[in-house]
Design an enzyme around this catalytic site. Structure first.
Site, PDB file in Angstrom:
ATOM      1  CG  HIS A  63     -41.780 -19.393  -4.800  1.00 57.87           C
ATOM      2  ND1 HIS A  63     -40.969 -18.302  -5.043  1.00 57.87           N
ATOM      3  CD2 HIS A  63     -42.953 -19.120  -5.425  1.00 57.87           C
ATOM      4  CE1 HIS A  63     -41.632 -17.408  -5.770  1.00 57.87           C
ATOM      5  NE2 HIS A  63     -42.832 -17.876  -6.027  1.00 57.87           N
ATOM      6  CG  HIS A  70     -37.048 -22.019   1.950  1.00 58.83           C
ATOM      7  ND1 HIS A  70     -38.099 -22.411   2.730  1.00 58.83           N
ATOM      8  CD2 HIS A  70     -36.172 -21.410   2.793  1.00 58.83           C
ATOM      9  CE1 HIS A  70     -37.878 -22.057   3.984  1.00 58.83           C
ATOM     10  NE2 HIS A  70     -36.717 -21.439   4.054  1.00 58.83           N
ATOM     11  CG  HIS A  98     -44.354 -19.900 -10.059  1.00 58.46           C
ATOM     12  ND1 HIS A  98     -43.482 -18.991 -10.630  1.00 58.46           N
ATOM     13  CD2 HIS A  98     -44.792 -19.335  -8.903  1.00 58.46           C
ATOM     14  CE1 HIS A  98     -43.423 -17.928  -9.838  1.00 58.46           C
ATOM     15  NE2 HIS A  98     -44.203 -18.106  -8.787  1.00 58.46           N
ATOM     16  CD  GLU A  99     -46.890 -20.803  -6.089  1.00 57.72           C
ATOM     17  OE1 GLU A  99     -46.081 -20.480  -5.201  1.00 57.72           O
ATOM     18  OE2 GLU A  99     -47.476 -19.968  -6.809  1.00 57.72           O
TER      19      GLU A  99
HETATM   20 ZN   LIG Z   1     -44.365 -17.018  -7.057  1.00 57.61          ZN
END
Ligand SMILES: [Zn+2]
Length: 230
Positions: free
Chosen positions: A104, A108, A100-101
């Site tokens: 991100h 980006h 999940h991270e």
């Molecule tokens: Zn998150």
């Protein structure tokens, strides 16, 4: 010194209850799947590294941070931070959160519109959350300016609510990207998919709860403003 407004309780209580419910759901899903080992034997850190490298993000470091569920991607540092449990964990929960991270970081890289917008309003949100309480309390101390203070508080709180509104699709999109990469790269097996989804859905629920609670609090402020004009 402070008088208590029963109207506030009416608006705050549902948000508080939804928040507690979401936290319980997350603790239970995370608790369960942090006991389930992944067949690949990969740690969260290794899974994140793999997803980032395959996307050409070799320069984004994966680092360990202390705390429980303190995992995050820092767009300013262009670095991914995983809590010790998820950094070292070889479990469905650890790999899910790490992915999940990484999602991100992929947002980006892709210059995903809502991710950029969210990043752009961070300074305004930080200012609003600092100034809000001060303005709100000032309204109760200087009763003559109550109406003006409440209007300013509403504007500040609206900024914070907007931030939470934008956060929601950004979080769901990061989880969607995470699952896509985990399955595409074969980092989790078929029978592990449901577990990953349960952990990530439960985590997203805490953002839903935060938004509901913010919207209710904004409604409370609007009610105060309306009553003060009567
Ligand atoms: Zn998150």
């Amino acid at each position: 010194m402070f008088y208590f407004d029963p109207l506030y309780l009416m608006f705050a209580l549902p948000g508080l209850l939804i928040g507690i419910w979401a936290q319980i759901k997350l603790s239970s899903a995370y608790g369960k799947y942090s006991q389930v080992p992944v067949e690949s034997g990969m740690t969260g850190a290794e899974a994140a590294r793999e997803i980032l490298d395959r996307a050409g993000l070799n320069k984004v470091p994966v680092q360990e941070v202390p705390g429980h569920l303190t995992d995050h991607y820092d767009p300013a540092k262009r670095a991914l931070f995983l809590s010790s449990d998820n950094f070292h964990g070889q479990t469905v929960a650890a790999v899910g959160v790490a992915a999940h991270e990484s999602g991100h970081a992929l947002q980006h890289q892709a210059a995903y519109g809502l991710f950029n917008f969210r990043m752009a309003i961070v300074p305004a949100t930080q200012f609003a959350s600092m100034a809000y309480m001060g303005v709100f309390i000032a309204g109760f101390i200087f009763r003559a300016f109550f109406a003006q203070c409440i209007l300013i508080a509403i504007a500040l709180f609206a900024v914070m609510t907007l931030f939470q509104l934008v956060t929601l699709p950004v979080e769901y999109d990061a989880s969607r990207r995470a699952k896509e990469q985990l399955f595409r790269l074969g980092l989790v097996h078929e029978q592990e998919r449901a577990g990953v989804s349960k952990v990530l859905d439960a985590a997203a629920l805490t953002y839903v709860a935060a938004l509901v609670s913010s919207v209710l609090q904004l409604l409370y402020l609007l009610t105060l403003a309306r009553n003060s004009r009567r």
